[in-house]
Design a protein around this motif. Structure first.
Motif, PDB file in Angstrom:
ATOM      1  N   ILE A  31       0.995  -1.213   0.134  1.00  0.00           N
ATOM      2  CA  ILE A  31      -0.033  -0.243  -0.103  1.00  0.00           C
ATOM      3  C   ILE A  31       0.904   1.303   0.315  1.00  0.00           C
ATOM      4  CG2 ILE A  31      -2.110   0.766   0.979  1.00  0.00           C
ATOM      5  CD1 ILE A  31      -2.008  -1.911   0.415  1.00  0.00           C
ATOM      6  N   ASN A  32       0.501   2.254  -1.139  1.00  0.00           N
ATOM      7  CA  ASN A  32       1.648   4.053  -1.124  1.00  0.00           C
ATOM      8  C   ASN A  32       0.942   4.323  -0.144  1.00  0.00           C
ATOM      9  OD1 ASN A  32      -0.596   4.582  -2.226  1.00  0.00           O
ATOM     10  ND2 ASN A  32       0.177   3.967  -3.969  1.00  0.00           N
ATOM     11  N   ALA A  33       1.071   5.553   0.206  1.00  0.00           N
ATOM     12  CA  ALA A  33       1.417   6.481   1.064  1.00  0.00           C
ATOM     13  C   ALA A  33      -0.247   7.141   0.775  1.00  0.00           C
ATOM     14  CB  ALA A  33       2.062   7.609   0.895  1.00  0.00           C
ATOM     15  N   ASP A  34      -0.872   6.494  -0.542  1.00  0.00           N
ATOM     16  CA  ASP A  34      -2.017   7.756  -0.615  1.00  0.00           C
ATOM     17  C   ASP A  34      -3.810   6.510  -0.660  1.00  0.00           C
ATOM     18  OD1 ASP A  34      -0.970   9.561  -2.356  1.00  0.00           O
ATOM     19  OD2 ASP A  34      -0.875   9.211  -3.697  1.00  0.00           O
ATOM     20  N   GLY A  35      -3.214   5.295  -0.235  1.00  0.00           N
ATOM     21  CA  GLY A  35      -3.653   4.528   0.188  1.00  0.00           C
ATOM     22  C   GLY A  35      -4.633   3.014  -0.921  1.00  0.00           C
ATOM     23  N   ASN A 449      -6.495   3.669   6.036  1.00  0.00           N
ATOM     24  CA  ASN A 449      -6.800   3.441   7.305  1.00  0.00           C
ATOM     25  C   ASN A 449      -6.871   2.473   7.649  1.00  0.00           C
ATOM     26  OD1 ASN A 449      -4.774   6.239   6.642  1.00  0.00           O
ATOM     27  ND2 ASN A 449      -6.414   7.582   6.347  1.00  0.00           N
ATOM     28  N   LYS A 450      -7.559   2.517   9.132  1.00  0.00           N
ATOM     29  CA  LYS A 450      -7.794   1.738   9.746  1.00  0.00           C
ATOM     30  C   LYS A 450      -9.069   2.478  10.409  1.00  0.00           C
ATOM     31  CE  LYS A 450      -5.761  -1.044  12.824  1.00  0.00           C
ATOM     32  NZ  LYS A 450      -5.679  -1.226  14.020  1.00  0.00           N
ATOM     33  N   VAL A 451     -10.309   2.632  10.184  1.00  0.00           N
ATOM     34  CA  VAL A 451     -11.230   2.948  10.968  1.00  0.00           C
ATOM     35  C   VAL A 451     -12.626   1.876  11.725  1.00  0.00           C
ATOM     36  CG1 VAL A 451     -11.750   4.492   8.354  1.00  0.00           C
ATOM     37  CG2 VAL A 451     -12.473   2.437   8.608  1.00  0.00           C
TER      38      VAL A 451
END
Length: 456
Positions: A31-35, A449-451
């Motif tokens: 996974i990259n920085a943009d998700g 992101n973990k939500v």
């Protein structure tokens, strides 16, 4: 120096096609920085072991435990957000009574932003806990409360597509709950669109404004025309109800001397960013228009069982090339879970194929070739939803968002009946789709992101 923000390792299930499941056993998802999923690596690939050696043991390496699996996050294409406050009530009365006695009074209360905040925060959290990473929402006529819903989606990390509802026709809407007039409805909608687009600039997973005529019967011609123009001006998504029931379908035909699909098209409300809910009574010309314009259908199987007077022929519509996703239709559908709706989609399709009137002979009882499988229902809840919204979501493959739910089949309170350590993975997938409860959803991730994290 590490190239990827996060790496996940485990077995995943994703749709290869509308009918076929892809089993990705012990894969790495980079996974990259943009998700976004930048790279998917199979155990037999040359760089698999190198990536494992480099990342394993690091904070950003996530290894699934035994009995845990990745599913794509679900895409719910039809949620009436304010109706969460009435979910599970009054489902046995006619639609018009249900709307006027329960729904419109509840929705009118969302002029109170404190009430709106309480309901919307609970709803978004509940949907995330049920594995829904993207929701297409009807809000209410209130511009401020509709914007609040978009803000709550942004803050909680859900990808929300939100519509300020337009309903301005005094003949079909109650005096206490409607837009004041055409000009107000359109001005509020435009201001809402601009505000949500501004909010989206600061939101990683994206929030989107949606042009939302409630349905043709609740709107004047002027409002429908103006909404089509706003959707074109701002290139927004569009949503409404279309040919849901005998009454709604008949009303439009009487008013315009044509079916919903063609009336909506005349107002500029169909297109590849348009999603129409229900659509049970489309004929083949309507279906061809949907396919031609790229308009998608939100199939709401639980709600349809209560209010639609029919079973939608999903298999037939799909065969004509129409994008179809799944909707909970909270609260016409009592469950916020797309697992429940996927199960109902399969059951309803079998009832359509086999028929339900035992006084008829078997060969005349149903509609041939109507059944769908659990694989197809899963596709509707994931990849089909992504395609319906024209967004890179709903699949676990490169260049798609890392929207996932981590399913735990071994949790004590909701253990799945898997007793063979070498059980076929496609059988495990089916058990997940038919038996998972919210307790089994260990974590939910949106855009990297973990939500949601299940409280043990």
């Amino acid at each position: 120096m590490f190239k990827y923000t996060q790496i996940f390792r485990g077995t995943a299930f994703s749709s290869k096609s509308s009918k076929e499941i892809q089993v990705l056993k012990d894969y790495l998802f980079c996974i990259n920085a943009d998700g976004m999923i930048e790279k998917v690596v199979a155990p037999e690939d040359a760089d698999y072991q190198e990536l494992l050696n480099r990342y394993r043991g690091k904070e950003n390496f996530h290894q699934l435990a035994e009995g845990q699996y990745f599913l794509p996050g679900f895409v719910d294409l039809h949620v009436h957000a304010p109706q969460w406050a009435q979910s599970g009530t009054a489902l046995d009365i006619p639609l018009s009574d249900w709307l006027n006695t329960y729904t419109f009074p509840i929705e009118s209360k969302f002029s109170d932003l404190n009430f709106a905040k309480e309901v919307y925060e609970d709803l978004v959290s509940t949907l995330l806990a049920n594995g829904t990473t993207t929701s297409l929402y009807f809000a209410t006529v209130h511009k401020e409360a509709s914007l609040l819903l978009a803000e709550i989606c942004a803050n909680k990390g859900q990808r929300g597509l939100v519509g300020k509802v337009v309903m301005d026709d005094p003949e079909q809407t109650p005096e206490f709950y409607r837009d004041a007039d055409i000009q107000t409805a359109l001005a509020d909608t435009e201001e809402f669109i601009i505000a949500v687009k501004e909010l989206a600039k600061t939101t990683k997973q994206g929030v989107y404004p949606v042009v939302t005529p409630r349905f043709i019967p609740s709107c004047t011609d002027g409002a429908l025309k103006g909404l089509g123009e706003l959707a074109d001006k701002y290139d927004t998504h569009i949503q409404s109800h279309c040919s849901e029931s005998d009454w709604a379908h008949g009303y439009v035909k009487e008013r315009f001397n044509k079916n919903d699909a063609f009336a909506l098209h005349d107002f500029g409300l169909l297109g590849d960013k348009a999603v129409m809910a229900h659509c049970n009574f489309l004929d083949d010309e309507d279906v061809e228009l949907f396919a031609e314009t790229g308009t998608a259908i939100s199939h709401c199987p639980i709600s349809n069982a209560y209010f639609a007077n029919s079973v939608i022929p999903v298999a037939h519509f799909h065969s004509k090339g129409v994008d179809i996703g799944l909707g909970s239709d909270v609260s016409g559908g009592f469950s916020p879970s797309l697992f429940d709706n996927a199960r109902q989609a399969v059951m309803s399709s079998r009832m359509l194929e086999d028929g339900v009137n035992p006084s008829l002979p078997a060969e005349k009882r149903g509609v041939a070739n109507s059944r769908i499988t659990i694989n197809e229902a899963f596709y509707l809840a994931t990849a089909g939803g992504g395609e319906s919204l024209s967004l890179p979501i709903g699949r676990l493959q490169e260049n798609y968002a890392w929207d996932v739910q981590i399913i735990d089949t071994k949790i004590a309170s909701a253990k799945l009946p898997i007793f063979d350590a070498n059980e076929n993975l496609t059988d495990i997938f089916q058990k997940i789709m038919y038996l998972v409860r919210p307790e089994n959803i260990l974590e939910v991730w949106v855009q990297g992101n973990k939500v949601h994290n299940r409280t043990v």
